[in-house]
Design an enzyme around this catalytic site. Sequence first.
Site, PDB file in Angstrom:
ATOM      1  N   ASP A 275      -4.103  -0.576   8.690  1.00  0.00           N
ATOM      2  CA  ASP A 275      -4.720   0.059   7.523  1.00  0.00           C
ATOM      3  C   ASP A 275      -6.239  -0.019   7.626  1.00  0.00           C
ATOM      4  O   ASP A 275      -6.848  -1.038   7.310  1.00  0.00           O
ATOM      5  CB  ASP A 275      -4.225  -0.645   6.251  1.00  0.00           C
ATOM      6  N   LYS A 282     -12.354   1.004   4.955  1.00  0.00           N
ATOM      7  CA  LYS A 282     -12.592  -0.358   4.467  1.00  0.00           C
ATOM      8  C   LYS A 282     -13.903  -0.893   5.016  1.00  0.00           C
ATOM      9  O   LYS A 282     -14.179  -0.728   6.198  1.00  0.00           O
ATOM     10  CB  LYS A 282     -11.460  -1.288   4.924  1.00  0.00           C
ATOM     11  N   ASP A 293      -0.268  -5.111   7.851  1.00  0.00           N
ATOM     12  CA  ASP A 293       0.066  -4.310   6.675  1.00  0.00           C
ATOM     13  C   ASP A 293       1.488  -3.715   6.757  1.00  0.00           C
ATOM     14  O   ASP A 293       1.904  -2.987   5.873  1.00  0.00           O
ATOM     15  CB  ASP A 293      -1.000  -3.214   6.482  1.00  0.00           C
ATOM     16  N   ASP A 352      -7.298   4.651   0.621  1.00  0.00           N
ATOM     17  CA  ASP A 352      -6.966   3.256   0.948  1.00  0.00           C
ATOM     18  C   ASP A 352      -5.807   2.724   0.102  1.00  0.00           C
ATOM     19  O   ASP A 352      -5.275   1.655   0.369  1.00  0.00           O
ATOM     20  CB  ASP A 352      -8.214   2.375   0.775  1.00  0.00           C
ATOM     21  N   GLU A 354      -2.820   3.591   0.220  1.00  0.00           N
ATOM     22  CA  GLU A 354      -1.846   4.374   0.984  1.00  0.00           C
ATOM     23  C   GLU A 354      -0.418   3.834   0.901  1.00  0.00           C
ATOM     24  O   GLU A 354       0.540   4.576   1.034  1.00  0.00           O
ATOM     25  CB  GLU A 354      -2.294   4.449   2.451  1.00  0.00           C
ATOM     26  N   ARG A 356       1.379   2.667  -1.598  1.00  0.00           N
ATOM     27  CA  ARG A 356       2.170   3.226  -2.697  1.00  0.00           C
ATOM     28  C   ARG A 356       2.546   4.683  -2.417  1.00  0.00           C
ATOM     29  O   ARG A 356       3.588   5.158  -2.865  1.00  0.00           O
ATOM     30  CB  ARG A 356       1.407   3.081  -4.018  1.00  0.00           C
TER      31      ARG A 356
HETATM   32  N1  BES Z   1      -3.186  -3.155   2.472  1.00  0.00           N
HETATM   33  C1  BES Z   1      -4.096  -3.131   1.388  1.00  0.00           C
HETATM   34  C2  BES Z   1      -3.951  -4.333   0.454  1.00  0.00           C
HETATM   35  C3  BES Z   1      -4.257  -5.702   1.028  1.00  0.00           C
HETATM   36  C4  BES Z   1      -5.507  -6.249   0.873  1.00  0.00           C
HETATM   37  C5  BES Z   1      -3.270  -6.451   1.626  1.00  0.00           C
HETATM   38  C6  BES Z   1      -5.779  -7.511   1.366  1.00  0.00           C
HETATM   39  C7  BES Z   1      -3.531  -7.718   2.099  1.00  0.00           C
HETATM   40  C8  BES Z   1      -4.788  -8.251   1.977  1.00  0.00           C
HETATM   41  C9  BES Z   1      -3.884  -1.869   0.561  1.00  0.00           C
HETATM   42  O1  BES Z   1      -3.478  -0.749   1.252  1.00  0.00           O
HETATM   43  C10 BES Z   1      -5.184  -1.526  -0.064  1.00  0.00           C
HETATM   44  O2  BES Z   1      -6.087  -1.203   0.631  1.00  0.00           O
HETATM   45  N2  BES Z   1      -5.259  -1.607  -1.392  1.00  0.00           N
HETATM   46  C11 BES Z   1      -6.446  -1.309  -2.116  1.00  0.00           C
HETATM   47  C12 BES Z   1      -6.068  -0.484  -3.309  1.00  0.00           C
HETATM   48  C13 BES Z   1      -7.231   0.126  -4.037  1.00  0.00           C
HETATM   49  C14 BES Z   1      -7.892   1.175  -3.173  1.00  0.00           C
HETATM   50  C15 BES Z   1      -6.736   0.734  -5.321  1.00  0.00           C
HETATM   51  C16 BES Z   1      -7.084  -2.619  -2.511  1.00  0.00           C
HETATM   52  O3  BES Z   1      -6.368  -3.583  -2.813  1.00  0.00           O
HETATM   53  O4  BES Z   1      -8.299  -2.700  -2.469  1.00  0.00           O
HETATM   54 ZN    ZN Z   2      -2.478  -1.084   2.999  1.00  0.00          ZN
HETATM   55 MN    MN Z   3      -5.104   0.359   2.038  1.00  0.00          MN
END
Ligand code: BES
Ligand code: ZN
Ligand code: MN
Length: 504
Positions: A275, A282, A293, A352, A354, A356
């Site tokens: 991811d 990111k 991920d 990001d 993604e 869901r």
């Molecule tokens: N895979 C990430 C979430 C994550 C973050 C898992 C840290 C493990 C450790 C997910 O896809 C993500 O990027 N989520 C975003 C959502 C936001 C854009 C609404 C997040 O948590 O920042």
């Molecule tokens: Zn993710």
């Molecule tokens: Mn993500």
Amino acid sequence: MKIFLSAKPTLQKNKAVVVCFFNDKERTAASPHSFFKTLPAKDASYLADVMKHDFTTSQEKFREVHFPSNPDHLVVFANLGKKDSWDEKKWALFVRKAVVYMKDRRIPSFSVFLGDFAARALSPEYLLKTLGENALMADSTFSKFKEAPKEGWPVIKDFEIISPDAKSAKLAEALKSGITIGEEVNACRELSNMPGSDMTPRVLANAARRIGKRAKIKVTVLEENAMKKLGMGGVLGVSKGSDEKPQFIILEYKSPKANKKTKPLVFAGKGVTFDTGGLNIKPGEHMYEMHMDMAGGAAVMHALAAIARMKLPVHIIGLVPAVENMPSGSSYHPGDILKTITGKTIEVLNTDAEGRVILADALGYAQRFNPKLILSVATLTGAAVVAVGQKVIALFSTSEKLEFLMREVGKVSGDAVWPLPMGDEYLDEVKGTFGDVANVGKSKYGGATAGAIFLKQFVGNFPFVHLDIAPTMTTIEGQYLAKGASGSGVRFLVELAKNVNKIP
Ligand code: BES
Ligand code: ZN
Ligand code: MN
């Protein structure tokens, strides 16, 4: 590591016998451990003396003592602390700590007395299961890509558990289930630890196929064309930016003993093999560890393997949408509107978020099985980590009865969970402007709930549980587990499968 039951310690050179005692009144020098009675008088009295002294030293430390009659034989004393504070968590940690200790000291074999842990309501079967599982978890390291030290990696050859009931089929069965679960947790960690370039959607699908052969599970993998026909616009949308083609992995285990009238359970696991965030890339250190991920998907795959190997009388379907989330000229864009398998559209506000988006299609597909319960496991949000820290999985359930059962399953399994809200009052959060559902919440608060309430809109009226395993994705200090992926979720799903009849 070979883990086995014996009626008596089978001492050899260089093998430690661990003698554990609670720091309560029962075990004093006046009523010594039964093991001492089997020793030459000189050794027994020496050990009893040391033990007497050890009562006064700090709790929960190991103390190594060599036998006066033969310094190659040794006892490791373990003070377990207070008996009435002994619980599931302490037991698991003790076993891991013992394994790590033996490895550090390069002691290749050791024995423990099952009777030493008889405390509170923990049955010998429960103890044996936990022991097998946690000993293996503590033993595993991700050293595939590292050169071994000159002396080789430390190995524990055998771990002997001493019980007068060593011949009992029930105990053997309990230990075996623990070993099976421990092996699958470790295999799950191995998959999640694989670097992003080595673990692509195709590699993950091949891993599923191998599990299918080994554990006798039916595995089907849908390619891009099949997904197009099904209308899985979520999975297809997220995968667009990557050179790696998406894969939709379907695993099915149906025991001939499964109750014909009971509907199946569907487990959906997030399989993002890397991811980057996509076009909403990111920043800096946030991309670190994003090769894990797909940990939710790996947990579903290996939980099914364990359930099949244990021949549990259940019918379970595992769904793992596997994609790589990359920025490129063909990536999906913020503002894109994707049509999912349910017909509902997703308005992409942030590429990001993604997980869901791909799970929406998996959950929509899950409805076709008319399941008793749909459950998703995903490293879904950083917000869940902020909310609960790194020691529990964030739990979301569609009813209080479900939540109650899940908390119990969490406690017994060792994969602890703690509830967060997913009520309909949060629906506005993810209402779309130009599409049906927005993939990011409106407010900057409650991000884990926003992810959960988004998912809930793709399960129809089926009972639904969501586990956000971002908090427990990696091991942390104090768990006596090697650095890297934790295998979170595997033990939870196996324990849930054992409790299908309790699902409301
Ligand atoms: N895979 C990430 C979430 C994550 C973050 C898992 C840290 C493990 C450790 C997910 O896809 C993500 O990027 N989520 C975003 C959502 C936001 C854009 C609404 C997040 O948590 O920042
Ligand atoms: Zn993710
Ligand atoms: Mn993500």
